[in-house]
Design a protein around this motif. Structure first.
Motif, PDB file in Angstrom:
ATOM      1  N   ARG A  96       0.879  -1.178   0.000  1.00  0.00           N
ATOM      2  CA  ARG A  96       0.000   0.000   0.000  1.00  0.00           C
ATOM      3  C   ARG A  96       0.910   1.220   0.000  1.00  0.00           C
ATOM      4  NH1 ARG A  96      -4.433  -1.528   4.743  1.00  0.00           N
ATOM      5  NH2 ARG A  96      -4.909  -3.611   3.957  1.00  0.00           N
ATOM      6  N   ARG A 107       3.194   3.304  12.752  1.00  0.00           N
ATOM      7  CA  ARG A 107       2.432   2.068  12.503  1.00  0.00           C
ATOM      8  C   ARG A 107       2.356   1.705  11.031  1.00  0.00           C
ATOM      9  NH1 ARG A 107      -1.379   4.961  15.264  1.00  0.00           N
ATOM     10  NH2 ARG A 107      -2.819   4.997  13.498  1.00  0.00           N
ATOM     11  N   LEU A 109       3.914   0.988   7.192  1.00  0.00           N
ATOM     12  CA  LEU A 109       4.949   0.693   6.200  1.00  0.00           C
ATOM     13  C   LEU A 109       4.234   0.658   4.861  1.00  0.00           C
ATOM     14  CD1 LEU A 109       6.762  -2.219   8.066  1.00  0.00           C
ATOM     15  CD2 LEU A 109       7.595   0.123   7.778  1.00  0.00           C
ATOM     16  N   PHE A 112       3.969  -4.550   4.010  1.00  0.00           N
ATOM     17  CA  PHE A 112       3.843  -5.196   5.317  1.00  0.00           C
ATOM     18  C   PHE A 112       3.167  -6.548   5.130  1.00  0.00           C
ATOM     19  CE2 PHE A 112      -0.737  -4.636   5.951  1.00  0.00           C
ATOM     20  CZ  PHE A 112      -1.020  -3.629   5.048  1.00  0.00           C
ATOM     21  N   GLU A 228      -4.220   0.411  16.503  1.00  0.00           N
ATOM     22  CA  GLU A 228      -4.890  -0.720  15.834  1.00  0.00           C
ATOM     23  C   GLU A 228      -3.976  -1.918  15.577  1.00  0.00           C
ATOM     24  OE1 GLU A 228      -7.191   0.189  12.159  1.00  0.00           O
ATOM     25  OE2 GLU A 228      -6.350  -1.710  11.495  1.00  0.00           O
ATOM     26  N   ALA A 229      -4.502  -3.090  15.929  1.00  0.00           N
ATOM     27  CA  ALA A 229      -3.780  -4.349  15.722  1.00  0.00           C
ATOM     28  C   ALA A 229      -4.326  -5.125  14.534  1.00  0.00           C
ATOM     29  CB  ALA A 229      -3.914  -5.218  16.969  1.00  0.00           C
ATOM     30  N   SER A 230      -5.640  -5.056  14.360  1.00  0.00           N
ATOM     31  CA  SER A 230      -6.301  -5.917  13.381  1.00  0.00           C
ATOM     32  C   SER A 230      -7.651  -5.325  12.987  1.00  0.00           C
ATOM     33  CB  SER A 230      -6.530  -7.298  14.029  1.00  0.00           C
ATOM     34  OG  SER A 230      -7.468  -8.055  13.305  1.00  0.00           O
ATOM     35  N   SER A 231      -8.086  -5.630  11.781  1.00  0.00           N
ATOM     36  CA  SER A 231      -9.458  -5.321  11.366  1.00  0.00           C
ATOM     37  C   SER A 231     -10.077  -6.575  10.781  1.00  0.00           C
ATOM     38  CB  SER A 231      -9.485  -4.238  10.284  1.00  0.00           C
ATOM     39  OG  SER A 231      -9.113  -2.992  10.809  1.00  0.00           O
ATOM     40  N   GLY A 276      -1.692  -7.427  11.512  1.00  0.00           N
ATOM     41  CA  GLY A 276      -0.397  -6.994  10.992  1.00  0.00           C
ATOM     42  C   GLY A 276       0.753  -7.583  11.808  1.00  0.00           C
TER      43      GLY A 276
HETATM   44  P1  AMP Z   1      -6.819  -3.198   7.369  1.00  0.00           P
HETATM   45  O1  AMP Z   1      -7.799  -4.236   6.983  1.00  0.00           O
HETATM   46  O2  AMP Z   1      -6.594  -2.156   6.342  1.00  0.00           O
HETATM   47  O3  AMP Z   1      -7.162  -2.608   8.716  1.00  0.00           O
HETATM   48  O4  AMP Z   1      -5.427  -3.956   7.572  1.00  0.00           O
HETATM   49  C1  AMP Z   1      -5.361  -5.051   8.447  1.00  0.00           C
HETATM   50  C2  AMP Z   1      -4.199  -4.934   9.395  1.00  0.00           C
HETATM   51  O5  AMP Z   1      -2.975  -4.851   8.670  1.00  0.00           O
HETATM   52  C3  AMP Z   1      -4.210  -3.685  10.263  1.00  0.00           C
HETATM   53  O6  AMP Z   1      -5.026  -3.818  11.381  1.00  0.00           O
HETATM   54  C4  AMP Z   1      -2.752  -3.582  10.629  1.00  0.00           C
HETATM   55  O7  AMP Z   1      -2.371  -4.487  11.639  1.00  0.00           O
HETATM   56  C5  AMP Z   1      -2.068  -3.996   9.350  1.00  0.00           C
HETATM   57  N1  AMP Z   1      -1.750  -2.820   8.513  1.00  0.00           N
HETATM   58  C6  AMP Z   1      -2.602  -2.119   7.722  1.00  0.00           C
HETATM   59  N2  AMP Z   1      -1.958  -1.145   7.062  1.00  0.00           N
HETATM   60  C7  AMP Z   1      -0.660  -1.205   7.451  1.00  0.00           C
HETATM   61  C8  AMP Z   1       0.522  -0.468   7.100  1.00  0.00           C
HETATM   62  N3  AMP Z   1       0.495   0.518   6.204  1.00  0.00           N
HETATM   63  N4  AMP Z   1       1.688  -0.820   7.683  1.00  0.00           N
HETATM   64  C9  AMP Z   1       1.739  -1.843   8.566  1.00  0.00           C
HETATM   65  N5  AMP Z   1       0.659  -2.579   8.932  1.00  0.00           N
HETATM   66  C10 AMP Z   1      -0.526  -2.278   8.386  1.00  0.00           C
END
Ligand code: AMP
Ligand code: MG
Length: 305
Positions: A96, A107, A109, A112, A228-231, A276
């Motif tokens: 991304r 948080r 990168l 990732f 945030e850790a997870s979605s 993540g």
């Molecule tokens: P998301 O569904 O977009 O919330 O992504 C799922 C998980 O991936 C997030 O909760 C983070 O743990 C991790 N994550 C999302 N974007 C990043 C990022 N740019 N860099 C590192 N970890 C990320």
């Protein structure tokens, strides 16, 4: 022009941190296998990928007269995989191309890895229970193996107590204002779930609740300000509902045509989440940024090796 970061800066990661990261991937993989999950190989390029709820620079590759996108998340492939196996996970590399302001968060990168998992016919609650058990188990095992390193590196390391608290998004927003996620994360001493996220705050594939305003989804939040850790959540899987939600969100139908064709043929209901790995490593090792959580970290706004 963007400068290339020096190799020293690009690899400022401690050996013990890499060992912790390696161990927790292994432990979570073992845990999921014991629960009947299989590991599938990640998808790196595809004509379809997660449209995300925020904009990033385009990351695609021309191929003959077509185009591949680099995977932003494996959400759609996880849904399709549900046709073949009821429980899957993958250590999924995501690209991304975030804008440079994101670097300050500690948080983000631009490359990732998510431990991305999905369960056929499951509810949001099933996923929350699974993740709680997985993290409690993983933290306990990591504590045992890295006791002396963690004592030094992370004075507030503890095995999370289950069940985790549930906090409703709209109630928290009302009480703490726009910065509620950071405020709550800083106050917390244990991980907690943020649930019932409003429809416009997330993507079209998160399942709408009967109230038609909030989603059957959740974010896992770390305590001590790690955020945030997870979605994850339950997924929309019915064609008409997906079309309505894409229209509501203003998604581009052309770039999603391959997905929509498959949805029309039928995909199972499912729920899942993505955790993540760099953020989990950062939290366990108490690092100031995800840059220190993996080798060859790509930080927003820079080029590195
Ligand atoms: P998301 O569904 O977009 O919330 O992504 C799922 C998980 O991936 C997030 O909760 C983070 O743990 C991790 N994550 C999302 N974007 C990043 C990022 N740019 N860099 C590192 N970890 C990320
Ligand atoms: Mg998220």
């Amino acid at each position: 022009m963007t400068e290339l970061r020096s190799v020293e800066k690009s690899v400022k990661v401690k050996r013990e941190v890499l060992e912790v990261s390696s161990e927790l991937m292994s432990l979570m993989g073992q845990f999921l296998r014991q629960k009947g999950f299989i590991e599938i190989l990640p998808v790196i390029i595809s004509p379809i990928t997660d449209p995300l709820n925020h904009s990033v620079f385009n990351a695609s590759i021309e191929y003959y007269d077509g185009q591949y996108s680099l995977t932003k998340s494996m959400i759609f492939h996880k849904q399709l995989a549900m046709r073949i196996h009821p429980k899957i996970f993958s250590f999924s590399p995501n690209v991304r191309l975030e804008t440079q302001e994101k670097r300050k968060s500690g948080r983000h990168l631009i490359e990732f890895t998510q431990l991305d998992l999905e369960m056929r016919g499951a509810t949001r609650e099933d996923v929350m229970l699974l993740v709680e058990e997985m993290l409690a188990h993983t933290f306990a095992m990591v504590k045992e193996k890295f006791e002396s390193f963690l004592k030094d590196a992370n004075p507030h390391f503890s095995i999370p107590k289950t069940p985790f608290k549930h906090v409703k998004y709209l109630e928290a927003l009302k009480e703490y204002g726009d910065e509620f996620e950071s405020v709550l994360s800083e106050q917390a001493l244990e991980p907690f779930w943020l649930i019932d996220i409003p429809i416009d705050e997330r993507e079209f594939y998160d399942k709408l609740d009967d109230n038609e305003k909030t989603l059957k989804d959740m974010d896992l939040m770390y305590p001590y300000g790690f955020n945030e850790a997870s979605s994850g959540g339950e997924r929309e899987f019915e064609y008409e509902q997906i079309i309505d939600r894409m229209k509501h969100k203003g998604n581009d139908f052309e770039s999603m045509k391959w997905y929509l064709e498959e949805v029309k043929k039928g995909i199972p209901s499912s729920a899942g989440c993505g955790i993540g790995i760099e953020r989990l490593t950062r939290f366990i090792c108490n690092l100031s940024s995800v840059e220190e959580a993996r080798l060859f970290a790509k930080v927003p706004g820079e080029l590195s090796i």
